[in-house]
Design a protein around this motif. Sequence first.
Motif, short mmCIF file in Angstrom:
data_model
loop_
_atom_site.label_atom_id
_atom_site.label_comp_id
_atom_site.label_asym_id
_atom_site.label_seq_id
_atom_site.Cartn_x
_atom_site.Cartn_y
_atom_site.Cartn_z
N ALA A 68 1.10 -1.26 -0.19
CA ALA A 68 0.16 0.34 -0.25
C ALA A 68 1.07 1.08 -0.01
O ALA A 68 0.46 1.72 -0.91
CB ALA A 68 -1.00 0.45 1.13
N GLU A 69 1.89 1.01 0.81
CA GLU A 69 2.71 1.94 0.21
C GLU A 69 3.10 2.56 -0.16
O GLU A 69 3.67 4.34 -0.97
CB GLU A 69 3.79 2.30 2.02
N LYS A 70 3.69 1.52 -1.17
CA LYS A 70 4.45 1.78 -2.45
C LYS A 70 3.80 1.89 -3.56
O LYS A 70 4.27 3.36 -4.39
CB LYS A 70 4.64 0.20 -3.08
N LYS A 71 1.68 1.64 -3.31
CA LYS A 71 1.30 2.25 -4.18
C LYS A 71 0.83 3.73 -4.18
O LYS A 71 0.80 4.27 -4.89
CB LYS A 71 -0.25 1.39 -4.30
N VAL A 72 0.54 4.44 -2.89
CA VAL A 72 0.71 5.55 -2.06
C VAL A 72 1.93 6.16 -2.63
O VAL A 72 1.40 7.81 -3.82
CB VAL A 72 0.90 5.57 -1.25
N THR A 73 3.24 5.98 -3.25
CA THR A 73 4.21 6.51 -3.75
C THR A 73 4.71 6.87 -4.35
O THR A 73 4.38 7.80 -5.54
CB THR A 73 5.75 5.88 -3.29
N VAL A 74 4.00 5.47 -5.80
CA VAL A 74 3.26 5.50 -7.18
C VAL A 74 2.82 6.73 -7.57
O VAL A 74 2.99 7.36 -8.32
CB VAL A 74 3.81 4.76 -7.63
N GLU A 75 1.77 6.61 -6.81
CA GLU A 75 0.31 7.43 -7.34
C GLU A 75 0.82 8.94 -6.93
O GLU A 75 0.68 9.54 -7.88
CB GLU A 75 -0.83 7.35 -6.34
N ASP A 76 1.55 9.11 -5.79
CA ASP A 76 1.77 10.38 -5.20
C ASP A 76 2.76 11.02 -6.81
O ASP A 76 3.65 12.38 -7.28
CB ASP A 76 2.65 11.22 -4.15
N THR A 77 3.79 9.85 -7.10
CA THR A 77 4.69 10.56 -7.89
C THR A 77 3.82 10.76 -8.96
O THR A 77 4.21 12.01 -9.67
CB THR A 77 6.08 9.28 -8.80
N GLU A 78 3.09 10.40 -9.88
CA GLU A 78 2.35 10.65 -11.23
C GLU A 78 1.61 12.19 -11.07
O GLU A 78 1.64 12.16 -11.93
CB GLU A 78 1.67 9.72 -11.35
N VAL A 79 0.69 12.35 -10.09
CA VAL A 79 0.29 13.22 -9.21
C VAL A 79 1.31 14.57 -10.61
O VAL A 79 0.73 15.32 -10.45
CB VAL A 79 -0.63 12.60 -8.11
N THR A 80 2.32 14.29 -8.67
CA THR A 80 3.53 15.72 -8.81
C THR A 80 4.17 15.67 -10.62
O THR A 80 3.75 16.99 -10.96
CB THR A 80 4.46 15.42 -8.46
N GLU A 81 4.05 14.57 -11.15
CA GLU A 81 4.16 14.61 -13.19
C GLU A 81 3.28 15.68 -13.64
O GLU A 81 3.54 16.79 -14.79
CB GLU A 81 4.44 12.94 -13.13
N LYS A 82 1.69 14.94 -13.78
CA LYS A 82 0.61 15.18 -13.57
C LYS A 82 0.72 17.07 -13.85
O LYS A 82 0.34 17.94 -14.08
CB LYS A 82 -0.21 14.86 -13.13
N VAL A 83 1.00 17.43 -12.85
CA VAL A 83 1.15 18.81 -12.13
C VAL A 83 1.86 19.69 -12.62
O VAL A 83 1.49 20.45 -13.06
CB VAL A 83 0.52 19.06 -10.19
N TYR A 84 3.28 19.00 -12.25
CA TYR A 84 4.09 20.20 -12.70
C TYR A 84 4.26 19.90 -15.03
O TYR A 84 4.00 21.03 -15.58
CB TYR A 84 5.34 18.85 -12.84
N GLN A 85 2.98 19.01 -15.75
CA GLN A 85 2.92 18.74 -16.88
C GLN A 85 1.74 20.18 -17.07
O GLN A 85 2.08 20.98 -18.09
CB GLN A 85 2.57 17.68 -17.70
N LEU A 86 1.14 20.54 -16.30
CA LEU A 86 0.40 21.43 -16.44
C LEU A 86 1.13 22.78 -16.37
O LEU A 86 -0.13 23.46 -16.85
CB LEU A 86 -0.73 20.75 -15.58
N ASP A 87 1.79 22.69 -14.74
CA ASP A 87 2.13 23.78 -14.85
C ASP A 87 3.33 24.51 -15.99
O ASP A 87 2.76 25.64 -16.34
CB ASP A 87 2.91 23.86 -13.57
#
Length: 96
Positions: A68-87
């Motif tokens: 579960a911790e690994k999944k959250v970390t991966v999802e956080d990384t994906e969200v961060t990347e999407k926010v960076y792309q949108l920015d």
Amino acid sequence: MGEISIKINIADRVYPLKVNMEEEEIIRRAAKLINDRIKEYQENYAVRDKQDLLSMCVLHYATSTLKAEKKVTVEDTEVTEKVYQLDHLLNEFFSK
């Protein structure tokens, strides 16, 4: 929210605990999950020793927690990347 005294039964042993009232339900549910898992292991494997059954439960829940911790970390990384792309896209749009 005060502390209350409860007794939790895990693997046929009673543990007296002092817990916050808002944690009582979670602790009772956790104990039930552990006892259900022990029962499942007893029925499906030739293991009767409570220590072995508890060790198997700990391994199961620790593995689940790490997944579960690994999944959250991966999802956080994906969200961060999407926010960076949108920015980046917004910066390009407004700089024109």
